[in-house]
Scaffold this active site. Structure first.
Site, short mmCIF file in Angstrom:
data_model
loop_
_atom_site.label_atom_id
_atom_site.label_comp_id
_atom_site.label_asym_id
_atom_site.label_seq_id
_atom_site.Cartn_x
_atom_site.Cartn_y
_atom_site.Cartn_z
N CYS A 31 -3.95 2.85 -4.93
CA CYS A 31 -3.25 3.67 -3.94
C CYS A 31 -2.09 4.43 -4.56
CB CYS A 31 -2.77 2.82 -2.76
SG CYS A 31 -1.77 1.38 -3.22
N HIS B 232 0.84 -1.20 0.00
CA HIS B 232 0.00 0.00 0.00
C HIS B 232 0.87 1.25 0.00
CE1 HIS B 232 -3.31 2.69 0.73
NE2 HIS B 232 -2.77 3.12 1.86
#
Length: 406
Positions: free
Chosen positions: A316, A234
């Site tokens: 992301c 992430h």
């Protein structure tokens, strides 16, 4: 450059291709432009000839490859049928290359050039980007992606590939895009994307970067600093800004952590808090120059959990790029703009879009990001690959026949 010609190679076996090297001619700039014109008119032989020239490693090979690539990358209603011919030709070449690889023939020349005939199709190249769109097998797409992205860290190990429309962006793709949009920025600087932790350590890459910058320049940071950080599958964006309080003659580092999810996790948040706070409690206390202390007293840390990925689970990295672009562009217009305000406004604005609009924004950004990578970072890698081939193989010839074999 001397080149021999093959046309309608979709009907050639690899053995026939190797045995029919007779007619040659000289490639010139004028010829390339003429072939481009006739290819755009739908002439299939011109398209195939451009592919043959594009297999070369010299400047004409690169130019022919660019012609094909830019036609494919910039579709219009008039060129859709041309693009289909180009993609078909690329795929046919790729299939021939696989035949040659799986059943190699004995080289026919002292320069080993027959073995090199399809070398570019297995090296980072723009032909490879065209081929990958057309290959049906996911495993083959993944293999080409590894080569094209130089994916040594297995960032695509989750089964995705370069051509997936919904995948995480890689470190190099994010860096390439951010360096481009920040190239002329005066009020914001972008740092190279890193992971959160240094391997086999509890230390973070962020604290290493901060320590190195402060040691080399006690007045750092003069501009807002942006750090794209991968916390483990992430991406987040860390912003650092030095705030000067002239009334009490103090200076303060303010840190904003932009997260496109709704939470980051206590361990990761605590690690980031420790990094910022350690400047005052640990690192600054060890510095002999006490004047540096005022730069980092009472740091402020704000976590902005934007919760933007309801419909875009793998975006992301795209959000890091778009959020960073918002900060960079707005601060060029107004250098007093606070990163937190800019990031919060960006997140609030994005949430107002419908699901369809969010998909479209994400899709368009990925197209721009991919093109940026291929034009800049990819070209550098491709050119390096060409250079190595030129050094190793000393200008291998494009091999092909002027005869149509049916």
């Amino acid at each position: 450059m001397m080149v021999t010609v093959v046309s309608n190679y979709c009907q050639l076996s690899q053995k026939q291709l190797s045995q029919t090297f007779a007619e040659k001619f000289t490639v010139t700039e004028e010829l390339l432009q003429s072939l481009k014109k006739t290819a755009l008119s739908g002439d299939e032989e011109s398209i195939e000839l451009l592919h043959n020239i594009a297999l070369g490693y010299d400047k004409f090979g690169k130019e022919a490859e660019d012609i094909l690539y830019h036609i494919v990358r910039n579709p219009t209603n008039e060129t859709l049928s041309i693009i289909r011919l180009i993609k078909n030709a690329c795929l046919k070449l790729y299939n021939l290359a696989h035949t040659a690889t799986n059943f190699p023939l004995k080289p026919t020349g002292p320069d080993n050039s027959d073995v090199l005939l399809f070398k570019k199709l297995f090296s980072p190249s723009k032909l490879m980007t065209i081929i990958g769109d057309e290959i049906p097998l996911i495993s083959e797409k993944q293999s080409l992606s590894k080569v094209l992205l130089n994916d040594e860290n297995n960032e695509l190990s989750d089964g995705t590939n370069f051509w997936d429309k919904n995948r995480q962006l890689t470190t190099d793709e994010i860096d390439c895009y951010l360096q481009k949009i920040a190239a002329n920025a005066k009020n914001t600087e972008v740092n190279y994307p890193t992971g959160l932790y240094v391997p086999y350590s509890t230390r973070t890459h962020l604290e290493d970067a901060l320590n190195e910058n402060i040691k080399s320049d006690p007045s750092w940071p003069k501009a807002v600093q942006l750090f794209p950080i991968n916390t483990g599958g992430h991406w987040i964006l860390v912003s650092l800004q030095k705030i000067v309080n002239e009334k009490n003659n103090t200076q303060q580092i303010k840190c904003v952590i932009f997260n496109s999810l709704r939470a980051l996790g206590h361990d990761k948040e605590n690690s980031l808090k420790r990094v910022i706070n350690s400047f005052n409690s640990e690192f600054m206390g060890e510095m002999s120059n006490n004047n540096i202390k005022v730069h980092l007293t009472e740091p402020e840390i704000i976590f902005l959990h934007a919760d933007l990925q309801q419909y875009l689970s793998q975006s992301c990295g795209a959000f890091v790029c778009m959020a960073a672009q918002e900060v960079i562009e707005q601060r060029e217009s107004n250098s007093d703009s606070a990163p937190y305000t800019l990031l919060k406004n960006y997140a609030d604005r994005f949430k107002k879009y419908s699901a369809e609009e969010q998909y479209e924004i994400d899709f368009q950004h990925r197209l721009v990001n991919r093109n940026c990578y291929l034009d800049k970072y990819g070209d550098a890698r491709i050119n390096a690959s060409y250079t190595q081939l030129e050094i190793k193989h000393s200008q291998p010839k494009n091999r092909a026949s002027g005869k149509r074999v049916s």
